[in-house]
Design a protein around this motif. Structure first.
Motif, PDB file in Angstrom:
ATOM      1  N   ASP A   1      61.644   8.222  21.096  1.00  0.00           N
ATOM      2  CA  ASP A   1      60.648   9.225  21.436  1.00  0.00           C
ATOM      3  C   ASP A   1      59.326   8.897  20.745  1.00  0.00           C
ATOM      4  O   ASP A   1      59.295   8.297  19.665  1.00  0.00           O
ATOM      5  CB  ASP A   1      61.108  10.619  20.997  1.00  0.00           C
ATOM      6  N   VAL A   2      58.228   9.305  21.383  1.00  0.00           N
ATOM      7  CA  VAL A   2      56.893   9.143  20.801  1.00  0.00           C
ATOM      8  C   VAL A   2      56.280  10.536  20.630  1.00  0.00           C
ATOM      9  O   VAL A   2      56.288  11.344  21.558  1.00  0.00           O
ATOM     10  CB  VAL A   2      55.991   8.269  21.691  1.00  0.00           C
ATOM     11  N   VAL A   3      55.765  10.804  19.448  1.00  0.00           N
ATOM     12  CA  VAL A   3      55.105  12.066  19.146  1.00  0.00           C
ATOM     13  C   VAL A   3      53.594  11.826  19.114  1.00  0.00           C
ATOM     14  O   VAL A   3      53.125  10.902  18.434  1.00  0.00           O
ATOM     15  CB  VAL A   3      55.577  12.638  17.799  1.00  0.00           C
ATOM     16  N   ALA A   4      52.854  12.657  19.856  1.00  0.00           N
ATOM     17  CA  ALA A   4      51.399  12.498  19.921  1.00  0.00           C
ATOM     18  C   ALA A   4      50.720  13.646  19.178  1.00  0.00           C
ATOM     19  O   ALA A   4      51.145  14.796  19.265  1.00  0.00           O
ATOM     20  CB  ALA A   4      50.936  12.476  21.377  1.00  0.00           C
ATOM     21  N   GLU A   5      49.649  13.313  18.442  1.00  0.00           N
ATOM     22  CA  GLU A   5      48.868  14.307  17.717  1.00  0.00           C
ATOM     23  C   GLU A   5      47.392  14.193  18.114  1.00  0.00           C
ATOM     24  O   GLU A   5      46.897  13.098  18.391  1.00  0.00           O
ATOM     25  CB  GLU A   5      49.001  14.115  16.198  1.00  0.00           C
ATOM     26  N   ASN A   6      46.727  15.333  18.115  1.00  0.00           N
ATOM     27  CA  ASN A   6      45.286  15.404  18.408  1.00  0.00           C
ATOM     28  C   ASN A   6      44.936  14.879  19.800  1.00  0.00           C
ATOM     29  O   ASN A   6      43.858  14.317  20.016  1.00  0.00           O
ATOM     30  CB  ASN A   6      44.475  14.626  17.362  1.00  0.00           C
ATOM     31  N   THR A   7      45.844  15.062  20.740  1.00  0.00           N
ATOM     32  CA  THR A   7      45.578  14.607  22.108  1.00  0.00           C
ATOM     33  C   THR A   7      45.236  15.806  22.986  1.00  0.00           C
ATOM     34  O   THR A   7      45.663  16.931  22.731  1.00  0.00           O
ATOM     35  CB  THR A   7      46.788  13.879  22.707  1.00  0.00           C
ATOM     36  N   VAL A   8      44.455  15.547  24.009  1.00  0.00           N
ATOM     37  CA  VAL A   8      44.116  16.569  24.994  1.00  0.00           C
ATOM     38  C   VAL A   8      44.368  15.998  26.377  1.00  0.00           C
ATOM     39  O   VAL A   8      44.173  14.802  26.616  1.00  0.00           O
ATOM     40  CB  VAL A   8      42.643  17.022  24.877  1.00  0.00           C
ATOM     41  N   ASP A   9      44.825  16.856  27.285  1.00  0.00           N
ATOM     42  CA  ASP A   9      45.076  16.420  28.653  1.00  0.00           C
ATOM     43  C   ASP A   9      43.783  16.556  29.453  1.00  0.00           C
ATOM     44  O   ASP A   9      43.615  17.441  30.284  1.00  0.00           O
ATOM     45  CB  ASP A   9      46.190  17.273  29.263  1.00  0.00           C
ATOM     46  N   ARG A  10      42.850  15.666  29.152  1.00  0.00           N
ATOM     47  CA  ARG A  10      41.520  15.670  29.751  1.00  0.00           C
ATOM     48  C   ARG A  10      41.096  14.220  30.004  1.00  0.00           C
ATOM     49  O   ARG A  10      41.660  13.290  29.429  1.00  0.00           O
ATOM     50  CB  ARG A  10      40.499  16.313  28.805  1.00  0.00           C
ATOM     51  N   PRO A  11      40.077  14.010  30.818  1.00  0.00           N
ATOM     52  CA  PRO A  11      39.590  12.635  31.028  1.00  0.00           C
ATOM     53  C   PRO A  11      39.090  11.976  29.752  1.00  0.00           C
ATOM     54  O   PRO A  11      39.276  10.780  29.554  1.00  0.00           O
ATOM     55  CB  PRO A  11      38.439  12.818  32.028  1.00  0.00           C
ATOM     56  N   THR A  12      38.443  12.740  28.865  1.00  0.00           N
ATOM     57  CA  THR A  12      37.869  12.171  27.657  1.00  0.00           C
ATOM     58  C   THR A  12      38.741  12.517  26.450  1.00  0.00           C
ATOM     59  O   THR A  12      39.019  13.693  26.196  1.00  0.00           O
ATOM     60  CB  THR A  12      36.444  12.694  27.417  1.00  0.00           C
ATOM     61  N   ALA A  13      39.157  11.498  25.712  1.00  0.00           N
ATOM     62  CA  ALA A  13      40.017  11.699  24.550  1.00  0.00           C
ATOM     63  C   ALA A  13      39.209  12.242  23.376  1.00  0.00           C
ATOM     64  O   ALA A  13      37.976  12.214  23.372  1.00  0.00           O
ATOM     65  CB  ALA A  13      40.688  10.383  24.165  1.00  0.00           C
ATOM     66  N   THR A  14      39.917  12.712  22.353  1.00  0.00           N
ATOM     67  CA  THR A  14      39.234  13.268  21.185  1.00  0.00           C
ATOM     68  C   THR A  14      38.713  12.200  20.254  1.00  0.00           C
ATOM     69  O   THR A  14      37.796  12.436  19.465  1.00  0.00           O
ATOM     70  CB  THR A  14      40.202  14.159  20.395  1.00  0.00           C
ATOM     71  N   GLY A  15      39.285  11.011  20.305  1.00  0.00           N
ATOM     72  CA  GLY A  15      38.931   9.964  19.355  1.00  0.00           C
ATOM     73  C   GLY A  15      39.721  10.053  18.067  1.00  0.00           C
ATOM     74  O   GLY A  15      39.588   9.208  17.182  1.00  0.00           O
ATOM     75  N   LEU A  16      40.560  11.085  17.967  1.00  0.00           N
ATOM     76  CA  LEU A  16      41.361  11.293  16.751  1.00  0.00           C
ATOM     77  C   LEU A  16      42.859  11.167  17.039  1.00  0.00           C
ATOM     78  O   LEU A  16      43.684  11.564  16.219  1.00  0.00           O
ATOM     79  CB  LEU A  16      41.076  12.694  16.175  1.00  0.00           C
TER      80      LEU A  16
ATOM     81  N   ILE B   1      29.096  13.414  38.690  1.00  0.00           N
ATOM     82  CA  ILE B   1      28.671  14.073  37.454  1.00  0.00           C
ATOM     83  C   ILE B   1      29.468  15.355  37.237  1.00  0.00           C
ATOM     84  O   ILE B   1      30.011  15.603  36.160  1.00  0.00           O
ATOM     85  CB  ILE B   1      27.168  14.380  37.488  1.00  0.00           C
ATOM     86  N   LEU B   2      29.584  16.160  38.306  1.00  0.00           N
ATOM     87  CA  LEU B   2      30.144  17.497  38.159  1.00  0.00           C
ATOM     88  C   LEU B   2      31.668  17.522  38.061  1.00  0.00           C
ATOM     89  O   LEU B   2      32.226  18.271  37.247  1.00  0.00           O
ATOM     90  CB  LEU B   2      29.687  18.370  39.336  1.00  0.00           C
ATOM     91  N   CYS B   3      32.358  16.736  38.898  1.00  0.00           N
ATOM     92  CA  CYS B   3      33.833  16.783  38.878  1.00  0.00           C
ATOM     93  C   CYS B   3      34.398  16.308  37.533  1.00  0.00           C
ATOM     94  O   CYS B   3      35.265  16.987  36.961  1.00  0.00           O
ATOM     95  CB  CYS B   3      34.400  15.969  40.038  1.00  0.00           C
ATOM     96  N   PRO B   4      33.956  15.181  36.967  1.00  0.00           N
ATOM     97  CA  PRO B   4      34.449  14.804  35.636  1.00  0.00           C
ATOM     98  C   PRO B   4      34.074  15.815  34.557  1.00  0.00           C
ATOM     99  O   PRO B   4      34.844  16.059  33.625  1.00  0.00           O
ATOM    100  CB  PRO B   4      33.791  13.439  35.388  1.00  0.00           C
ATOM    101  N   TRP B   5      32.864  16.406  34.670  1.00  0.00           N
ATOM    102  CA  TRP B   5      32.460  17.408  33.681  1.00  0.00           C
ATOM    103  C   TRP B   5      33.392  18.617  33.710  1.00  0.00           C
ATOM    104  O   TRP B   5      33.820  19.116  32.662  1.00  0.00           O
ATOM    105  CB  TRP B   5      31.023  17.853  33.953  1.00  0.00           C
ATOM    106  N   LEU B   6      33.734  19.089  34.906  1.00  0.00           N
ATOM    107  CA  LEU B   6      34.653  20.216  35.014  1.00  0.00           C
ATOM    108  C   LEU B   6      36.043  19.851  34.503  1.00  0.00           C
ATOM    109  O   LEU B   6      36.703  20.650  33.830  1.00  0.00           O
ATOM    110  CB  LEU B   6      34.758  20.671  36.471  1.00  0.00           C
ATOM    111  N   ALA B   7      36.499  18.629  34.824  1.00  0.00           N
ATOM    112  CA  ALA B   7      37.818  18.195  34.352  1.00  0.00           C
ATOM    113  C   ALA B   7      37.864  18.159  32.831  1.00  0.00           C
ATOM    114  O   ALA B   7      38.886  18.495  32.218  1.00  0.00           O
ATOM    115  CB  ALA B   7      38.154  16.821  34.933  1.00  0.00           C
ATOM    116  N   ASP B   8      36.770  17.747  32.205  1.00  0.00           N
ATOM    117  CA  ASP B   8      36.700  17.720  30.746  1.00  0.00           C
ATOM    118  C   ASP B   8      36.596  19.120  30.152  1.00  0.00           C
ATOM    119  O   ASP B   8      37.206  19.432  29.133  1.00  0.00           O
ATOM    120  CB  ASP B   8      35.492  16.889  30.283  1.00  0.00           C
ATOM    121  N   SER B   9      35.808  19.966  30.803  1.00  0.00           N
ATOM    122  CA  SER B   9      35.520  21.287  30.250  1.00  0.00           C
ATOM    123  C   SER B   9      36.652  22.278  30.484  1.00  0.00           C
ATOM    124  O   SER B   9      36.934  23.125  29.631  1.00  0.00           O
ATOM    125  CB  SER B   9      34.229  21.847  30.857  1.00  0.00           C
TER     126      SER B   9
END
Length: 599
Positions: A130-145, A252-260
């Motif tokens: 198994d792999v455990v993930a931390e500080n991840t978000v289910d969004r197009p842009t990752a947190t970097g952490l 511009i708008l569709c990725p922004w909404l997916a992130d937000s």
């Protein structure tokens, strides 16, 4: 992206009227322009998210993602061949557009339902963990952490990629508990088969719906002008500006909404855009009465069978996509026959159609045409083949270049704000809208002096240009920061060069086919042209697979290795494209002779 080709449109004898109510063009053009704008808004908004959605939400590998993307893009160009024929014989252009719009809008809406994020796991030396993930978000842009750990013997070991391709597993105190050779470490995701099926259903609805929509709205545009009306080319130019405006804003708008908000919001906006396109045609207030009507049919009305057949086609496309997902890679060093046999069904169909169709048409031209006609057909086929190479590399925008933007690009704009990886695709539309009028003026001035480049020269410049764009980005990788990321302006530079290259090939391609083809098989040749682009999309997915990078939970654990991989692949295809462009430039004199004065 512009798709600025002038299509072979219908020349209806009933469309001859001098309406100049909209900037000197028929008033109906405004309605069709807006419809095309909203349809492309939906399509390119979805495309900006698709690759990231597959890798980050469903946790498909790069190889699987790029293969599926290539297959989808191929079908987007393949289905219009059937959709155009059905409109001509049964539905008529207007009803085909409506039916296609409904299917595409439903497809984008279905993509909103992705379920929970897939659960990552790793296989180390054949054993699953198994792999455990931390500080991840289910969004197009990752947190970097993000941090990802393998759970081994009750301990959480941090996954860290090494420069040599191996993987280090770090204990909580930071020491290396285990080093795993790269060929013994693989990751994947446990995902819901139901939601994967929903995703495939969404893509299939879009692919089939596009087949009904794409070729037929342009046909209605053609019916607005009487035969010989000099406004026709300008009308199509205005019409296709809708593509660029729609794609510019949606990317511009569709990725922004997916992130937000979430993936679903980005896809929902695409669905709304497509629904608006349907409403503009469905509720036209009588503006389009008499245009795009069904042909007169004798005998039984086949319309209900066509509608049911469209739904059956969706099921068939789902099976093609599933076959793509189930495809197994061929072992390195295998024979050519092994590679051919291992191709997914869609790949076999595309390659067989092109490799059989091109020689067969040339044989037909040799047997039924005179020498001049045959030579012109040879030139058309040669240029069509080079066109396939161009789009194979240009369409990396939706696959490998999007992943490069996500992983190895600093997306900060002047340090004021950041864009997402999906939004980088808007550069192409922006440059096309800006540069298309300028290049049109340039060609006109050169033509007035007898200096406008010939079609083969423009094709050669386009191929060399698409290669130069990749080489420009490769140059930029030398200035990557300690985080192994390059400035977004290097990626913008690539899209600038690619946009200029696109304008050298896209507006003249289909026009070239109509000028060089035998009159009795122009329709068939247009089919071959679309087939060449469909094959380019598929092969583009294969090229993107070469640039695949190992990920854990949708994220790269070794950014240096990722940067090196992309740099190597982009360098190879860059020089390859430049070389092919030079070859075509050297052949341009011979091709001009075969074209017998066609420019």
């Amino acid at each position: 992206m512009t798709e600025a080709n002038t299509p072979l449109s219908s020349l209806s004898s009933t469309s001859a009227h001098g309406d100049t109510g909209w900037f000197g063009h028929p008033r109906q053009l405004a309605r069709l322009f807006t419809t095309e704008m909203w349809e492309r808004f939906g399509f390119y908004g979805m495309r900006a998210l698709l690759t990231l959605y597959l890798t980050k939400h469903f946790l498909f590998s790069d190889s699987t993602t790029n293969g599926l993307y290539g297959g989808f893009a191929a079908l987007v160009y393949l289905t219009p061949l059937v959709g155009g024929l059905i409109a001509d014989r049964v539905l008529g252009s207007k009803r085909s557009v409506k039916y296609g719009a409904i299917m595409m809008s439903l497809g984008y809406f279905v993509l909103c339902f992705g379920g929970e994020t897939a659960k990552p796991h790793a296989e180390i030396a054949g054993q699953r963990y198994d792999v455990v993930a931390e500080n991840t978000v289910d969004r197009p842009t990752a947190t970097g952490l993000e941090k990802r750990y393998v759970v081994m013997d009750g301990a959480k070991l941090l996954i860290k990629g090494n420069a040599d391709g191996s993987v280090a597993l770090l204990a909580p105190d930071g020491h290396v508990a285990r080093t795993v050779p790269g060929d013994q470490f693989a990751t994947s995701g446990t995902r819901s088969s139901f939601y994967v099926l929903l995703m495939l259903l969404g893509l299939s609805l879009v692919a089939v719906g596009n087949g009904f929509f794409k070729p037929n709205l342009a046909t209605v545009v053609g019916e607005l002008y009487a035969p010989g009306d000099r406004r026709r080319d300008a009308g199509f130019t205005i019409f296709y500006m809708g593509i660029n405006l729609g794609s510019l804003f949606s990317q511009i708008l569709c990725p922004w909404l997916a992130d937000s908000v979430g993936w679903w919001a980005g896809f929902l906006l695409a669905a709304i855009g497509m629904a608006v396109a349907w409403m503009l045609i469905q509720f036209d207030g009588g503006r389009l009465a008499g245009y795009g009507e069904p042909p007169v049919q004798s005998g039984r009305d086949l319309t209900p069978f066509v509608y049911v057949g469209g739904l059956v086609a969706v099921g068939a496309v789902i099976l093609l996509f599933q076959n793509l997902l189930d495809a197994k890679p061929v072992a390195a060093g295998s024979s050519l026959l092994a590679y051919v046999l291992a191709l997914p069904l869609l790949g076999k169909i595309l390659f067989a159609s092109f490799l059989i169709g091109v020689p067969a048409i040339l044989v037909y031209a040799w047997r039924t045409g005179n020498r001049v006609e045959f030579e012109m057909m040879v030139a058309a086929m040669v240029l069509t083949t080079f066109n396939t190479v161009f789009w194979t590399l240009f369409e990396q925008a939706g696959s490998s270049l999007t992943l490069f933007a996500d992983r190895n690009t600093d997306l900060s704009v002047f340090g004021l704000f950041s864009i997402s990886a999906g939004q980088t695709q808007f550069f192409n539309a922006l440059f096309i809208v800006t540069l298309a009028p300028l290049l049109t003026i340039l060609w006109g001035k050169l033509a007035a002096r007898g200096l406008e480049p010939s079609i083969p020269v423009k094709f050669g410049v386009a191929l060399a240009g698409v290669g130069a764009g990749f080489l420009f980005l490769v140059w930029g990788t030398r200035f990557a920061g300690p985080d192994f990321k390059v400035s977004v302006w290097w990626l913008a530079g690539l899209y600038l060069i690619h946009s200029v290259a696109e304008l050298c090939i896209s507006p003249v391609g289909m026009s070239m086919i109509t000028k060089l083809s035998l009159a009795r098989i122009v329709g068939l040749m247009m089919g071959v042209w679309y087939l060449s682009i469909a094959m380019a999309q598929y092969v583009g997915g294969i090229v993107a697979q070469v640039a695949s990078v190992e990920t854990v939970g949708g994220e790269v654990t070794n950014l240096k290795l990722s940067l090196d991989t992309y740099t190597s692949v982009f360098n190879v295809i860059g020089w390859f494209a430049v070389g092919i462009g030079v070859v075509l430039l050297l052949l341009s004199g011979v091709l001009r002779k075969l074209m017998h004065g066609v420019r």
